[in-house]
Design a protein around this motif. Sequence first.
Motif, mmCIF file in Angstrom:
data_model
loop_
_atom_site.group_PDB
_atom_site.id
_atom_site.type_symbol
_atom_site.label_atom_id
_atom_site.label_comp_id
_atom_site.label_asym_id
_atom_site.label_seq_id
_atom_site.Cartn_x
_atom_site.Cartn_y
_atom_site.Cartn_z
ATOM 1 N N UNK A 213 0.656 -1.433 0.011
ATOM 2 C CA UNK A 213 -0.039 -0.076 0.086
ATOM 3 C C UNK A 213 0.891 1.130 0.026
ATOM 4 N N UNK A 214 1.951 1.189 0.818
ATOM 5 C CA UNK A 214 2.834 2.359 0.806
ATOM 6 C C UNK A 214 3.335 2.683 -0.484
ATOM 7 N N UNK A 215 3.727 1.381 -1.330
ATOM 8 C CA UNK A 215 4.301 1.681 -2.546
ATOM 9 C C UNK A 215 3.225 2.196 -3.668
ATOM 10 N N UNK A 216 1.954 1.883 -3.439
ATOM 11 C CA UNK A 216 0.861 2.534 -4.414
ATOM 12 C C UNK A 216 0.981 3.958 -4.070
ATOM 13 N N UNK A 217 0.676 4.400 -2.874
ATOM 14 C CA UNK A 217 0.600 5.591 -2.416
ATOM 15 C C UNK A 217 1.677 6.430 -3.092
ATOM 16 N N UNK A 218 2.753 5.954 -2.711
ATOM 17 C CA UNK A 218 4.236 6.913 -2.964
ATOM 18 C C UNK A 218 4.231 6.874 -4.780
ATOM 19 N N UNK A 219 3.627 5.883 -5.145
ATOM 20 C CA UNK A 219 3.810 6.047 -6.847
ATOM 21 C C UNK A 219 2.667 7.311 -7.403
ATOM 22 N N UNK A 220 1.626 7.399 -6.556
ATOM 23 C CA UNK A 220 0.709 8.356 -6.936
ATOM 24 C C UNK A 220 1.208 9.573 -6.594
#
Length: 208
Positions: free
Chosen positions: A193-200
Amino acid sequence: MTHPLNSNTPRLPGRPKRSEEALPMDQMILRISSNLFMENGYEAISLQQIAKACGVTKASIYYHFENKAQLFTASVTSMTGMARMHTKRIMGQEGPLLDRLRELAEVKLARPHGDFETIMREARASLSPEQIQAIMASEEAITDVLTESFQQSMDRGEIRSGDPLFLAHTFSSLLMVGNREISADYNLSPSHLAHKIMDLFWHGVAPT
């Protein structure tokens, strides 16, 4: 989807962990009560429930804290103080800003939490103006650390120039989206989830 604040049976921890038992009583109470408040909300948790979770009497809670509002304020400001310390440590490390922000996101999302703004709206009527101000100031201290980090990255040319305070608020808001219910809905670990949020946050929604 049921929000944890609407649960009729707040989840209470069992006996304090050994590490918590080694703490001074007031610190143990703060640590356990902050977890209970953040996971279940203000109204859903009573001092009796906190006392039971801490393995102490309700009188012991009153010995250290005058009332529930004071305990809530102390719990939140203690929690945000620790969060500021961890934020400062992570953002003060060497390495790319993206890596540091991703680590910070993983650390935050690994801890179950409810919607803090909802919790505060619920508690606000019970808090004094001074208590509300103390909580707001403790939150702003975390934002200050992020703002300084974004400004430093702008000065180095690592990210484009802009409003570092706005970036700090935007980043924090995105992390608030990553509560435990959303993690469960998408079957994502805190790290994913952290990776998805950071990608956005890092790349936005524009096509590459």
